[in-house]
Design an enzyme around this catalytic site. Structure first.
Site, PDB file in Angstrom:
ATOM      1  N   ARG A 212      -2.808  -7.310  17.665  1.00  0.00           N
ATOM      2  CA  ARG A 212      -1.671  -7.676  16.801  1.00  0.00           C
ATOM      3  C   ARG A 212      -1.470  -9.181  16.819  1.00  0.00           C
ATOM      4  O   ARG A 212      -1.221  -9.809  15.791  1.00  0.00           O
ATOM      5  CB  ARG A 212      -0.397  -6.958  17.281  1.00  0.00           C
ATOM      6  CG  ARG A 212      -0.405  -5.462  17.011  1.00  0.00           C
ATOM      7  CD  ARG A 212       0.947  -4.834  17.266  1.00  0.00           C
ATOM      8  NE  ARG A 212       1.218  -4.616  18.666  1.00  0.00           N
ATOM      9  CZ  ARG A 212       1.163  -3.424  19.271  1.00  0.00           C
ATOM     10  NH1 ARG A 212       0.861  -2.331  18.592  1.00  0.00           N
ATOM     11  NH2 ARG A 212       1.426  -3.302  20.554  1.00  0.00           N
ATOM     12  N   PHE A 227      -0.833   2.556   8.130  1.00  0.00           N
ATOM     13  CA  PHE A 227      -0.620   3.284   9.387  1.00  0.00           C
ATOM     14  C   PHE A 227       0.271   2.454  10.316  1.00  0.00           C
ATOM     15  O   PHE A 227      -0.060   2.195  11.465  1.00  0.00           O
ATOM     16  CB  PHE A 227      -1.960   3.591  10.074  1.00  0.00           C
ATOM     17  CG  PHE A 227      -2.977   4.230   9.166  1.00  0.00           C
ATOM     18  CD1 PHE A 227      -2.960   5.596   8.938  1.00  0.00           C
ATOM     19  CD2 PHE A 227      -3.950   3.464   8.520  1.00  0.00           C
ATOM     20  CE1 PHE A 227      -3.899   6.193   8.104  1.00  0.00           C
ATOM     21  CE2 PHE A 227      -4.886   4.056   7.689  1.00  0.00           C
ATOM     22  CZ  PHE A 227      -4.868   5.416   7.471  1.00  0.00           C
ATOM     23  N   ASP A 248       3.354   3.847   5.920  1.00  0.00           N
ATOM     24  CA  ASP A 248       3.106   4.963   6.835  1.00  0.00           C
ATOM     25  C   ASP A 248       3.471   6.255   6.115  1.00  0.00           C
ATOM     26  O   ASP A 248       4.324   6.264   5.225  1.00  0.00           O
ATOM     27  CB  ASP A 248       3.933   4.820   8.118  1.00  0.00           C
ATOM     28  CG  ASP A 248       3.343   5.619   9.285  1.00  0.00           C
ATOM     29  OD1 ASP A 248       2.679   5.019  10.145  1.00  0.00           O
ATOM     30  OD2 ASP A 248       3.546   6.855   9.316  1.00  0.00           O
ATOM     31  N   ALA A 276      -2.005   6.780   3.078  1.00  0.00           N
ATOM     32  CA  ALA A 276      -2.805   5.549   3.011  1.00  0.00           C
ATOM     33  C   ALA A 276      -4.024   5.715   2.108  1.00  0.00           C
ATOM     34  O   ALA A 276      -4.382   4.780   1.374  1.00  0.00           O
ATOM     35  CB  ALA A 276      -3.237   5.146   4.415  1.00  0.00           C
ATOM     36  N   ASP A 296      -4.974   0.574  11.079  1.00  0.00           N
ATOM     37  CA  ASP A 296      -4.923   1.088  12.455  1.00  0.00           C
ATOM     38  C   ASP A 296      -4.593   2.576  12.416  1.00  0.00           C
ATOM     39  O   ASP A 296      -3.503   2.995  12.812  1.00  0.00           O
ATOM     40  CB  ASP A 296      -3.876   0.309  13.267  1.00  0.00           C
ATOM     41  CG  ASP A 296      -3.813   0.786  14.715  1.00  0.00           C
ATOM     42  OD1 ASP A 296      -4.840   1.274  15.217  1.00  0.00           O
ATOM     43  OD2 ASP A 296      -2.737   0.671  15.335  1.00  0.00           O
ATOM     44  N   CYS A 336      -9.357   4.332  17.279  1.00  0.00           N
ATOM     45  CA  CYS A 336      -9.077   4.733  18.665  1.00  0.00           C
ATOM     46  C   CYS A 336      -9.711   6.083  18.979  1.00  0.00           C
ATOM     47  O   CYS A 336      -9.363   6.718  19.971  1.00  0.00           O
ATOM     48  CB  CYS A 336      -7.571   4.769  18.919  1.00  0.00           C
ATOM     49  SG  CYS A 336      -6.693   5.891  17.827  1.00  0.00           S
TER      50      CYS A 336
HETATM   51  N1  SAH Z   1      -0.388   0.526  14.142  1.00  0.00           N
HETATM   52  C1  SAH Z   1       0.549   1.199  14.992  1.00  0.00           C
HETATM   53  C2  SAH Z   1       0.054   2.554  15.472  1.00  0.00           C
HETATM   54  C3  SAH Z   1      -0.392   3.517  14.384  1.00  0.00           C
HETATM   55  S1  SAH Z   1      -0.312   5.187  14.848  1.00  0.00           S
HETATM   56  C4  SAH Z   1       0.921   0.301  16.179  1.00  0.00           C
HETATM   57  O1  SAH Z   1       0.217  -0.659  16.488  1.00  0.00           O
HETATM   58  O2  SAH Z   1       1.939   0.552  16.820  1.00  0.00           O
HETATM   59  C5  SAH Z   1      -0.830   6.023  13.441  1.00  0.00           C
HETATM   60  C6  SAH Z   1       0.207   6.147  12.351  1.00  0.00           C
HETATM   61  O3  SAH Z   1      -0.479   6.635  11.187  1.00  0.00           O
HETATM   62  C7  SAH Z   1       1.350   7.133  12.576  1.00  0.00           C
HETATM   63  O4  SAH Z   1       2.574   6.444  12.450  1.00  0.00           O
HETATM   64  C8  SAH Z   1       1.203   8.196  11.472  1.00  0.00           C
HETATM   65  O5  SAH Z   1       2.456   8.588  10.921  1.00  0.00           O
HETATM   66  C9  SAH Z   1       0.412   7.439  10.443  1.00  0.00           C
HETATM   67  N2  SAH Z   1      -0.422   8.251   9.534  1.00  0.00           N
HETATM   68  C10 SAH Z   1      -1.234   9.296   9.847  1.00  0.00           C
HETATM   69  N3  SAH Z   1      -1.906   9.711   8.749  1.00  0.00           N
HETATM   70  C11 SAH Z   1      -1.526   8.907   7.726  1.00  0.00           C
HETATM   71  C12 SAH Z   1      -1.890   8.806   6.348  1.00  0.00           C
HETATM   72  N4  SAH Z   1      -2.799   9.632   5.814  1.00  0.00           N
HETATM   73  N5  SAH Z   1      -1.323   7.849   5.597  1.00  0.00           N
HETATM   74  C13 SAH Z   1      -0.425   6.984   6.137  1.00  0.00           C
HETATM   75  N6  SAH Z   1      -0.044   7.034   7.430  1.00  0.00           N
HETATM   76  C14 SAH Z   1      -0.586   7.972   8.225  1.00  0.00           C
END
Ligand code: SAH
Length: 393
Positions: A212, A227, A248, A276, A296, A336
């Site tokens: 980040r 995400f 998200d 997304a 992410d 991840c």
């Molecule tokens: N980038 C964040 C962590 C991301 S966790 C950080 O650094 O803190 C993954 C996230 O993706 C979750 O909040 C989940 O709600 C979201 N997510 C999962 N599938 C998704 C999709 N198809 N479109 C958008 N968001 C999604």
């Protein structure tokens, strides 16, 4: 040592013993020749001729039967042993004190403390005890944590599915003091709320801190954080970009992201609840372009069989994000998924770049930060990959 006389013991096969020699702490059920006659806890491990190999955590119900604690079979695993090991792990993170007030103090096998996670959020500690053996040591571990850190509270986020394979209940329990619903984190001057009781992992994604910061420093123009969860990438981007879209699929996650933006007096972030995959496709068609993009996603590959489908998913979002970059634009992209290894992650990015029609420069390849140590001999300790890419044309 008299203590060894009273210890229950396990005998393991030559193959089991070789795993420890090769630097991996797990011995599987199939390599336990004679199991200890005891409930979960600390046992002595011997080879088939009776030679002591060390001390291990014993999990009677698990496929991973024995997890190495100490190669010295005469060691005493008490509160002071845990203190010494945890203090050594914490010392490895000393540099983080100047960057943040939240970090992983113990990353399980990566710190020689199998199945134990200890995360520090300011004055509070959130722990995960994910084997029956480590659960049996809970009282000594809690005592050691209190001695070392004098925390205001210790919470156990023992709600992960893996506990079921150990025959353990899934629960979130307060082990000491008080732990609030929200804890403010400071990460390179960006403040955000961790949610220890209900948030993902132990309340925040500590493992992306350095990534980040990396993309936050380079961000510019119009930025997109897909995400976004609680917006932690978006907040870092917003310090240098003109505008940031935090996207998200979860509305509650973005409400928290908005609260985090207010906490930092950032007014250049907008929040979009959307899928997304669809969002990226739509922007490709309507011609919207970005200077900075972050991808992410959650782990698409939860297990090996799901890997081919996961790779298609990763490739789809990366290919579209590459196409959405303005010339000179930057993409920070991460995975991840443990099953998507470093070579497979790079292969996926190469394939996406080839299909995107863009010339993409690999500027940095990143892994896990110092508080999530990846042991080369224990592949399971490594899972996070990141790439900073620049669109040349
Ligand atoms: N980038 C964040 C962590 C991301 S966790 C950080 O650094 O803190 C993954 C996230 O993706 C979750 O909040 C989940 O709600 C979201 N997510 C999962 N599938 C998704 C999709 N198809 N479109 C958008 N968001 C999604």
């Amino acid at each position: 040592m008299p203590s060894t006389r009273h210890r229950p013991a396990a005998a393991v096969s030559a193959r089991g013993a070789r795993r420890w020699d090769s630097g991996h702490p797990w011995i599987f059920r199939s390599d336990v020749v004679s199991p200890p006659d005891s409930s979960a806890g600390i046992v002595e491990v011997r080879d088939q001729r009776g030679k002591p190999l060390g001390l291990a955590l014993w999990s009677p119900r698990s496929e991973i039967s024995l997890r190495l604690l100490d190669r010295d079979a005469s060691a005493t695993i008490d509160r002071s042993w845990w203190k010494t090991r945890i203090a050594a792990a914490n010392a490895r993170r000393a540099i983080l004190g100047g960057r943040t007030n939240a970090w992983r103090v113990v990353h399980g096998e990566g710190d020689g403390l199998p199945s134990l996670v200890v995360d520090r959020y300011g004055e509070h500690i959130v722990t995960q005890l994910s084997s029956a053996g480590i659960e049996a040591c809970r009282a000594e571990i809690v005592a050691a944590l209190i001695d070392l850190f004098n925390p205001s509270g210790i919470l156990a986020r023992n709600d992960a599915g893996s506990r079921e394979r150990e025959g353990l209940p899934r629960e979130t329990v307060l082990l000491h003091g008080d732990v609030p619903q929200e804890i403010e984190i400071d990460e390179y001057g960006v403040r955000y709320l961790a949610a220890p009781w209900t948030g993902q992992k132990t309340g925040a994604f500590l493992d992306q801190r350095e990534n980040r910061h990396l993309i936050g420093q380079l961000a510019r123009g119009s930025a997109l954080d897909c995400f976004s969860y609680h917006g932690s990438f978006a907040l870092h981007l917003a310090r240098n970009a003109d505008t940031v879209t935090a996207l998200d699929a979860s509305a509650p996650a973005l409400e928290r992201a908005a609260e985090n933006a207010r906490r930092n007096d950032l007014t250049n972030v907008d929040f979009v609840v959307a899928d997304a995959f669809e969002f990226l496709r739509d922007r490709e068609h309507d011609g919207t372009r970005y200077d900075t993009i972050v991808l992410d996603p959650p782990a698409f590959a939860k297990n090996k069989p799901s890997l081919p489908g996961a790779i298609r998913g990763y490739k789809d979002i990366n290919l579209r994000a590459m196409r959405l970059l303005k010339p000179g634009g930057l993409l920070f992209t991460a995975s991840c998924s443990f099953h998507l290894t470093k070579p497979l992650f790079l292969d996926m990015l190469r394939a996406a770049a080839a299909d995107s029609g863009r010339r993409m420069i690999l500027r940095e390849f990143t892994g896990q930060p110092i508080d999530h140590p990846e042991l080369l001999t224990v592949p399971e300790t490594g899972y996070l990959k990141g790439a900073l890419l620049e669109a040349e044309n």
